[in-house]
Design an enzyme around this catalytic site. Structure first.
Site, PDB file in Angstrom:
ATOM      1  N   ASP A 127      43.073 -53.924  -7.327  1.00 11.64           N
ATOM      2  CA  ASP A 127      42.739 -54.651  -6.174  1.00 11.64           C
ATOM      3  C   ASP A 127      41.039 -54.835  -5.829  1.00 11.64           C
ATOM      4  O   ASP A 127      40.538 -55.265  -5.061  1.00 11.64           O
ATOM      5  CB  ASP A 127      43.380 -54.749  -5.020  1.00 11.64           C
ATOM      6  CG  ASP A 127      43.529 -53.079  -4.644  1.00 11.64           C
ATOM      7  OD1 ASP A 127      43.000 -52.334  -5.118  1.00 11.64           O
ATOM      8  OD2 ASP A 127      44.113 -52.855  -3.372  1.00 11.64           O
TER       9      ASP A 127
ATOM     10  N   ASP B 273      47.991 -54.211  -9.475  1.00 17.28           N
ATOM     11  CA  ASP B 273      47.976 -53.768  -8.030  1.00 17.28           C
ATOM     12  C   ASP B 273      48.603 -54.283  -7.261  1.00 17.28           C
ATOM     13  O   ASP B 273      48.518 -55.740  -7.084  1.00 17.28           O
ATOM     14  CB  ASP B 273      46.537 -53.549  -7.515  1.00 17.28           C
ATOM     15  CG  ASP B 273      45.815 -52.097  -7.868  1.00 17.28           C
ATOM     16  OD1 ASP B 273      46.693 -51.323  -8.425  1.00 17.28           O
ATOM     17  OD2 ASP B 273      44.805 -51.847  -7.584  1.00 17.28           O
TER      18      ASP B 273
ATOM     19  N   GLU C  72      42.546 -40.469  -7.214  1.00 11.60           N
ATOM     20  CA  GLU C  72      41.160 -41.001  -7.173  1.00 11.60           C
ATOM     21  C   GLU C  72      40.761 -40.046  -6.116  1.00 11.60           C
ATOM     22  O   GLU C  72      41.115 -39.760  -4.817  1.00 11.60           O
ATOM     23  CB  GLU C  72      41.407 -42.448  -6.713  1.00 11.60           C
ATOM     24  CG  GLU C  72      39.734 -42.858  -6.201  1.00 11.60           C
ATOM     25  CD  GLU C  72      39.633 -44.511  -6.026  1.00 11.60           C
ATOM     26  OE1 GLU C  72      40.839 -45.105  -6.300  1.00 11.60           O
ATOM     27  OE2 GLU C  72      38.797 -44.745  -5.704  1.00 11.60           O
TER      28      GLU C  72
HETATM   29  O1  KIV Z   1      41.748 -51.170  -7.579  1.00 11.67           O
HETATM   30  C1  KIV Z   1      41.291 -50.596  -8.719  1.00 11.67           C
HETATM   31  O2  KIV Z   1      40.406 -50.791  -9.626  1.00 11.67           O
HETATM   32  C2  KIV Z   1      41.901 -49.332  -8.712  1.00 11.67           C
HETATM   33  C3  KIV Z   1      41.301 -48.316  -9.840  1.00 11.67           C
HETATM   34  C4  KIV Z   1      39.887 -48.016  -9.453  1.00 11.67           C
HETATM   35  C5  KIV Z   1      42.121 -47.004  -9.951  1.00 11.67           C
HETATM   36  O3  KIV Z   1      42.882 -48.954  -8.106  1.00 11.67           O
END
Ligand code: KIV
Length: 278
Positions: A49, A88, A187
């Site tokens: 996301d 996501d 993260e």
């Molecule tokens: O939204 C995203 O790109 C992520 C990554 C940075 C792990 O969650």
């Protein structure tokens, strides 16, 4: 063996089985042409996301909708053949209840063809993770700095600096793994916390600003390729300066158009062999 040479998609059980073995390579992808370029080299294409900021110019991921994730997830699926595609779940599409999470995750899987969904959260999301996993929706967790909680943190801040904070994040990771997540992103945590999580859960950890000891690493492709210049977090290594290269290419094109050097006869249809144009 490289991902591409196997000739089939990397599966969720394969990824789960990579704990403590060969590192798992993950990059974000949002479009079909981008997926086509990345696919032979990575194990996972994550439709993150983060596209809210990287593609749509939003300040955070909070404005990203389920329809946006589905459109980009389907595009990445069409542009790839080998990597496991994970999408996501966006803000407010799963936090309300396990039933809401199931309804939206099932839609994402059915409409994109992805193999798994990723959602943010720790102890409080464990019942939701269990609900999804028991109903055949593979879940990748996401602990530590969770961008959907940016306003609760008061900004994007490295997590786990205090003793209690660090312990809570390790507990989050254990809860998500215990609930059945097959892997998790860790993260923006201090390195010892990333290392401890990796040592204490039985599923692969995918680090971003976490620890080299994680079982895999993920970066936002635009960050590592120099295509997103707004700011570069400390945890990013820039492997190319494609933004600069694109700027130079565009400047050359603009100069050619203004000087009538482009298009040439070779770019036109029906031009007699020896005709000189303009
Ligand atoms: O939204 C995203 O790109 C992520 C990554 C940075 C792990 O969650």
């Amino acid at each position: 063996m490289s991902v591409a040479s196997k000739g089939q998609r990397v599966t969720v059980p394969e990824l789960r089985g990579r704990k403590g073995a060969e590192p798992i390579v993950v990059l974000t992808a949002y479009t079909a042409p981008q997926a086509r370029i990345l696919d032979p080299h990575v194990d996972v294409l994550l439709v993150g996301d983060s596209l809210g900021m990287v593609i749509y110019g939003l300040d955070s991921t909070l404005g990203v909708t389920l329809d946006m994730m589905i459109a980009h997830g389907a595009a990445v699926g069409r542009g790839s053949r080998h990597a496991c595609v994970i999408v996501d779940l966006p803000f407010a599409s799963y936090q309300e209840s396990p039933a809401q999470a199931y309804r939206n995750a099932a839609r994402v899987m059915a409409e994109t063809g992805c193999a798994a969904v990723k959602l943010e959260g720790g102890v409080e999301m464990a019942p939701t993770v269990e609900f999804l996993v028991k109903r055949s929706i593979p879940v990748m967790g996401h602990v530590g700095l969770m961008p959907q909680s940016v306003h609760a943190y008061g900004g994007f801040r490295v997590q786990g600096r205090g003793e209690a904070d660090g312990r809570a994040i390790v507990e989050d990771a254990r809860a998500i793994a215990g609930a059945g997540a097959f892997s998790m992103v860790v993260e923006g945590v201090i390195e010892p916390v990333g290392r401890e999580i990796t040592a204490s859960v039985a599923v692969p950890t995918i680090g971003i600003g976490a620890s080299p000891s994680c079982d895999g690493q993920v970066l936002v492709t635009e960050d590592m390729a120099g295509l997103f210049a707004e700011f570069t977090p400390r945890f990013v290594r820039r492997y190319a300066e494609l933004g600069e290269a694109l700027g130079e290419a565009v400047a050359a094109y603009a100069a050619d158009v203004r000087a009538r050097r482009f298009p040439g006869p070779e770019h036109c249809f029906g031009v007699p062999k020896r005709a000189k144009l303009a």
